[in-house]
Motif scaffolding. Sequence first.
Motif, mmCIF file in Angstrom:
data_model
loop_
_atom_site.group_PDB
_atom_site.id
_atom_site.type_symbol
_atom_site.label_atom_id
_atom_site.label_comp_id
_atom_site.label_asym_id
_atom_site.label_seq_id
_atom_site.Cartn_x
_atom_site.Cartn_y
_atom_site.Cartn_z
ATOM 1 N N VAL A 222 0.861 -1.177 0.000
ATOM 2 C CA VAL A 222 0.000 0.000 0.000
ATOM 3 C C VAL A 222 0.902 1.233 0.000
ATOM 4 C CG1 VAL A 222 -1.760 1.277 1.289
ATOM 5 C CG2 VAL A 222 -1.783 -1.222 1.302
ATOM 6 N N ASP A 223 0.585 2.183 -0.854
ATOM 7 C CA ASP A 223 1.319 3.444 -0.914
ATOM 8 C C ASP A 223 0.396 4.592 -0.502
ATOM 9 O OD1 ASP A 223 3.591 2.174 -2.040
ATOM 10 O OD2 ASP A 223 2.734 2.361 -4.052
ATOM 11 N N ASP A 224 0.997 5.627 0.046
ATOM 12 C CA ASP A 224 0.300 6.884 0.311
ATOM 13 C C ASP A 224 -1.036 6.675 1.016
ATOM 14 O OD1 ASP A 224 2.362 8.316 -1.002
ATOM 15 O OD2 ASP A 224 1.452 7.839 -2.918
ATOM 16 N N CYS A 225 -1.017 5.964 2.117
ATOM 17 C CA CYS A 225 -2.247 5.676 2.860
ATOM 18 C C CYS A 225 -2.490 6.758 3.904
ATOM 19 C CB CYS A 225 -2.134 4.318 3.538
ATOM 20 S SG CYS A 225 -3.603 3.885 4.474
ATOM 21 N N TRP A 226 -3.710 7.281 3.892
ATOM 22 C CA TRP A 226 -4.108 8.312 4.853
ATOM 23 C C TRP A 226 -5.482 7.972 5.422
ATOM 24 C CZ3 TRP A 226 -0.528 11.736 6.196
ATOM 25 C CH2 TRP A 226 0.538 11.926 5.325
ATOM 26 N N PHE A 227 -5.596 8.105 6.737
ATOM 27 C CA PHE A 227 -6.885 7.970 7.403
ATOM 28 C C PHE A 227 -7.329 9.394 7.725
ATOM 29 C CE2 PHE A 227 -4.518 4.043 8.679
ATOM 30 C CZ PHE A 227 -5.185 3.196 7.802
#
Length: 155
Positions: free
Chosen positions: A95-100
């Motif tokens: 997973v790349d560039d994961c933001w919550f």
Amino acid sequence: MALPVVIPSIAASRHYSGTSLGVTDWIPITQKQVDLFAEATGDRQWIHCDFDRAARESPWKCTVAHGFLMLSLVPTLLPELLVLIGWKTAINTGVDDCWFDAPVPVGSRVRMSGAIARARTLPGKGCRLPIAVDFQIEGSDRSACTATVNYVYFP
């Protein structure tokens, strides 16, 4: 829900870079689902699992889903958006560039949209499909989670 994008073969996948995959149906996020995820991962933080304490102490006054629960929904929801013909093995490679970006209150509904980033074919007649996903919360203008999930498919 729209019909899924159908890619007729692994070799053809390289022509689908930049293709929007649309959005899934709305799905509910239940306390039972959150509790089962907490049990599976060992993440039993009160913000997720203790309704009474969350009602008293959390800024949202309710329990909220784990961010990683959103990501765990990708394999379940992706078939609503994408069908790739001719694969036998699929591997999640990261997973790349994961933001919550926003909390998901238990009892709310979410849906996932997707778009194929830069698809490419691989040696051995496989393909790499990075898919940008965005989880929307019904009634909110903020995303719950955005990420690029990377899948490799082999015939």
